[in-house]
Design an enzyme around this catalytic site. Structure first.
Site, PDB file in Angstrom:
ATOM      1  CG  HIS A 274      -1.920  -1.043   1.297  1.00 49.52           C
ATOM      2  ND1 HIS A 274      -1.823  -2.114   2.150  1.00 49.52           N
ATOM      3  CD2 HIS A 274      -3.081  -1.219   0.610  1.00 49.52           C
ATOM      4  CE1 HIS A 274      -2.875  -2.908   1.998  1.00 49.52           C
ATOM      5  NE2 HIS A 274      -3.651  -2.391   1.064  1.00 49.52           N
TER       6      HIS A 274
ATOM      7  CD  GLN B  89     -14.148  -4.463  -1.965  1.00 48.31           C
ATOM      8  OE1 GLN B  89     -14.327  -3.278  -2.181  1.00 48.31           O
ATOM      9  NE2 GLN B  89     -12.991  -5.044  -2.162  1.00 48.31           N
TER      10      GLN B  89
ATOM     11  N   GLY C  20      -2.860  -1.354  -7.016  1.00 49.73           N
ATOM     12  CA  GLY C  20      -1.811  -2.379  -7.041  1.00 49.73           C
ATOM     13  C   GLY C  20      -2.135  -3.470  -8.051  1.00 49.73           C
TER      14      GLY C  20
ATOM     15  CB  SER D  48      -4.731  -7.272   4.067  1.00 49.98           C
ATOM     16  OG  SER D  48      -4.355  -5.977   3.682  1.00 49.98           O
TER      17      SER D  48
HETATM   18  O1  PAF Z   1      -8.130  -3.195  -3.370  1.00 46.49           O
HETATM   19  C1  PAF Z   1      -8.819  -2.820  -2.393  1.00 46.49           C
HETATM   20  O2  PAF Z   1      -8.310  -2.652  -1.299  1.00 46.49           O
HETATM   21  C2  PAF Z   1     -10.300  -2.573  -2.580  1.00 46.49           C
HETATM   22  O3  PAF Z   1     -10.854  -3.467  -3.477  1.00 46.49           O
HETATM   23  C3  PAF Z   1     -10.624  -1.110  -2.982  1.00 46.49           C
HETATM   24  C4  PAF Z   1     -10.026  -0.765  -4.337  1.00 46.49           C
HETATM   25  C5  PAF Z   1     -10.088  -0.152  -1.936  1.00 46.49           C
HETATM   26  C6  PAF Z   1     -12.139  -0.920  -3.090  1.00 46.49           C
HETATM   27  O4  PAF Z   1     -12.769  -1.195  -1.889  1.00 46.49           O
END
Ligand code: PAF
Length: 281
Positions: free
Chosen positions: A37, A61, A149, A188
């Site tokens: 990140h 999601q 990423g 993560s």
């Molecule tokens: O890659 C992620 O961490 C997530 O899918 C994102 C792009 C922040 C959307 O919630």
């Protein structure tokens, strides 16, 4: 670093920067930040004057069988890392701020084709959740550029396609995957792995590298994929999928395609890990 969780304060800060003619880069995250990140924030600095990051564990999601409650939340540590990386503003909305009417009544964005296979098939509704929240965050932050990423290769293609299809005036900057010394892609989800499982998990990237080396000399993509699956499973993981694809459309690669990506997902212990490798023939 200033942290805001409401939309009014976020918009006020963005307006001030816009008045000064400053360029804004955006790094959306779900927190539990690692070096991968931070490499997004470092890349963002190369493209803009001000860096906005967000931390939002997006319920849309996650599937019904995926435990969002267990998703690691490490806000204090994340803030320290973002501050050290010279992030200017952190947006930390709650689900009520992002989805005030609830998930069921929320307008959504669905990107066809690139969202459909691979992780889209294993995690139904996942990419609808990603494209909806990213679209909403883009509208709130209104960045000039946004960094994503490449470990989440399919996600990058989904976001790029959404930006193209909806003519969003944002440049998407894909950033190379950061890896442990063993080759394991930083994620993560690696927090769910024991030390022994981390060693096992490194076999996913090893299998991808083996496959990438074979592509210039062996056109039997199906046989190659089956061999890679066998070696991943023999190492103690359970392959979810491994596919050789066209790098942009993500359609199954033909032997005439030159720009390829190998996409893979495998279960290791409690974690479902994804990885990929791009190959130019
Ligand atoms: O890659 C992620 O961490 C997530 O899918 C994102 C792009 C922040 C959307 O919630």
């Amino acid at each position: 670093m200033n942290t805001v969780s409401n939309i009014i304060e976020l918009r006020q800060q963005i307006r001030d920067w816009r008045k000064q003619g400053l360029k804004i880069a955006f790094v959306p995250t779900m927190g539990n930040l690692h070096a991968g990140h931070i490499s997004l924030v470092e890349e963002a600095h190369k493209h803009a004057d001000k860096i906005v990051a967000s931390i939002f564990v997006n319920p849309m999601q996650f599937g019904a069988n995926e435990d969002i409650g267990n998703y690691p939340r490490t806000m204090d540590d994340d803030k320290q890392k973002l501050t050290a990386a010279n992030t200017d503003l952190l947006f930390t909305p709650t689900p009520e701020i992002i989805y005030p009417k609830g998930l069921d009544k929320q307008t959504y964005v669905e990107v066809p084709n690139v969202s459909d296979g691979y992780c889209g098939e294993s995690r139904p509704g996942h990419f609808r959740g990603v494209s909806t929240v990213v679209c909403k965050l883009f509208n709130l932050v209104q960045p000039d550029v946004a960094c994503f990423g490449l470990k989440d290769y399919q996600q990058v293609q989904v976001v790029q396609t959404m930006v193209d299809d909806l003519s969003l005036p944002i440049e998407i900057i894909p950033v190379a995957t950061m890896r442990e010394e063993s080759g394991l892609a930083m994620s993560s989800r690696n927090n769910y792995l024991t030390a022994a499982e981390k060693e096992t998990a490194a076999n996913l990237s090893k299998a991808l590298h083996w496959l990438a080396d074979q592509l210039p000399i062996n056109k039997d993509y199906n046989a190659l994929t089956q061999t890679a699956i066998k070696s991943i499973n023999a190492s103690g993981m359970r392959t979810d999928y491994i596919h050789i694809c066209h790098a942009r459309t993500l359609n199954p690669a033909t032997t005439n395609d030159k720009e390829l990506v190998i996409l893979a997902a495998a279960h290791c212990g409690k974690a479902r890990l994804i990885d990929n490798i791009q190959v130019t023939l």
